[in-house]
Enzyme design. Sequence first.
Site, PDB file in Angstrom:
ATOM      1  N   GLU A 155      -7.957   1.924  -0.106  1.00 51.47           N
ATOM      2  CA  GLU A 155      -8.399   1.541   1.236  1.00 51.47           C
ATOM      3  C   GLU A 155      -9.616   2.373   1.655  1.00 51.47           C
ATOM      4  O   GLU A 155      -9.630   3.598   1.507  1.00 51.47           O
ATOM      5  CB  GLU A 155      -7.253   1.777   2.222  1.00 51.47           C
ATOM      6  N   LYS A 168      -7.200  -6.804   7.054  1.00 49.12           N
ATOM      7  CA  LYS A 168      -5.891  -6.279   7.443  1.00 49.12           C
ATOM      8  C   LYS A 168      -5.446  -6.906   8.761  1.00 49.12           C
ATOM      9  O   LYS A 168      -6.201  -6.951   9.738  1.00 49.12           O
ATOM     10  CB  LYS A 168      -5.980  -4.761   7.577  1.00 49.12           C
ATOM     11  N   CYS A 184      -2.504  -0.698   3.335  1.00 50.38           N
ATOM     12  CA  CYS A 184      -1.850   0.470   3.936  1.00 50.38           C
ATOM     13  C   CYS A 184      -0.543   0.113   4.634  1.00 50.38           C
ATOM     14  O   CYS A 184       0.441  -0.255   4.026  1.00 50.38           O
ATOM     15  CB  CYS A 184      -2.834   1.177   4.868  1.00 50.38           C
TER      16      CYS A 184
END
Length: 522
Positions: free
Chosen positions: A286, A349, A399
């Site tokens: 990430e 995300k 994440c």
Amino acid sequence: MNKVARVFAAARVLADRLAALSGWRRRLTLVGLGALGALALPPLSLLPVLLLSLPALVWLFDAAPTRRAAFGVGWWWGCGWFIVGLYWISYALLVDAAKFGWMIPFAVFGLSGLLAVFMGAATLAARLVGARGPGRVAVLAALWTLAEWLRSWMLTGFPWNSLGSVWDVSLPVLQVGAFGGLWGLSLLTALAAMAPALLADQPSSRRLALVGLLTVLLPLAAWGGGSLRLAQVPPAETGLTLRVVQPHIPQGTKWMEGRREGHLFDAVTLSRGTSLDGIKAVIWPEAAAPFFLNLDDAHRAYAALAAPPDGLLLTGALRISPRGEDPFRLWNSLYAIAPGGPIVALFDKAHLVPFGEYVPLRWLLPITKITNGSTDFTPGPGPRTLDLPGLPPVAPLICYEAIFPGQVVGRDQPRPDWILNITDDGWFGLSAGPYQHLAAARLRGIEEGLPLVRAANTGISAVFDPLGREVARLGLGERGSFDVVLPRPVAITPYGRWGDSLPLALVLACFAAGLAFRKTSP
């Protein structure tokens, strides 16, 4: 007095001593019991502590004189559980201690108190339905699991450190996740660990047999069934080789203007340390490329030097809206970059971290998010299956997204063949956080029957097959890379097909059974 009677007598003495506590002694005891229980979480995984922590909670629940006290049993226990289980959140606030250090008490103790409300609601609900006798353990276990499920989606959701996550230490038991997901594991754990509380009831052979069934035979059956599944499903590979890179960039220097070029150079160097021939994808974590690659052609072209000649670079990087577009927007994204620099796919995300990537109630709270910049991130559209040239279809998770059961594959999306989790756990230092995050991601793969490939900035980077067997790993705080052949998926699991429906049905059945066996006195 025979041995069985002595066991019941000892349990009764302990239950009576706990019942005699009041005021601050009772509250501190509950906090201590919750903190003790949290030692069962990764990385310590001291499972036996639950056999003291949760029965004692049941005994204190039995002794609660009022509904308010019944709520307090779950709430104070939950405070101890979350304070110890989530202490590592403070590490993220110490990256810029001068600016965010003051938030540590609110982040650790305040968040723990908020999350503990769900535990308090479970014990209060058990009191309201009149949970008594041997059935109270089943009622409490069902309501406890239901509270964890509610915690996974209410107020944006935060299912971190649910009770079922303690089983990361036992791969056979984790196979329950393929059928019941995290909530099935939580229900199993609550039943098994709360059952010894029945030893403080009226001595009887039936009561002892029930404790043995729930505390010993139930986990043993899960272990046996999981072992059989592991033996019957041998590892299988796709033949496609991936290279996972762990650059180990210190969080405090990642976005420094004078260091960003060096970080990108290091990632490319690690990627090209050995020949890229035969590699289908190089995977970075990430935000590994500390530039806005969608508009920064020069740095994107340089990052593309890490792409194999006949493959892709899959990297995390931020993305911003085109120049002149109003309003200005910012995304946390996964880029698929081909040799030369063209972007062939993007994933944004969707499940953002409160206070980390956006500030809830920004109009009311006079604070900024802890990541760089003042602009809140924009959420993406949700779970997606990406079709990438030369690779099987993949479900990306960035994440925090890896902690949410049942949110790997979108409802309108085709089933992927693997999960790619990119993350930056450098925020949490050498703490329990990265181990807990890895355990959550691993369980997502087991739940869905999909292999998991995980690239983390400071660790832990790892690859697991669809049953959770470890294929490769680079430890916390290490710098380097590894090559791995992508495992094959297995047939869709019951949890992958029906999601939370199956574990919630088990919770309902457990609750009904508990009510059926309640009596007027324990």
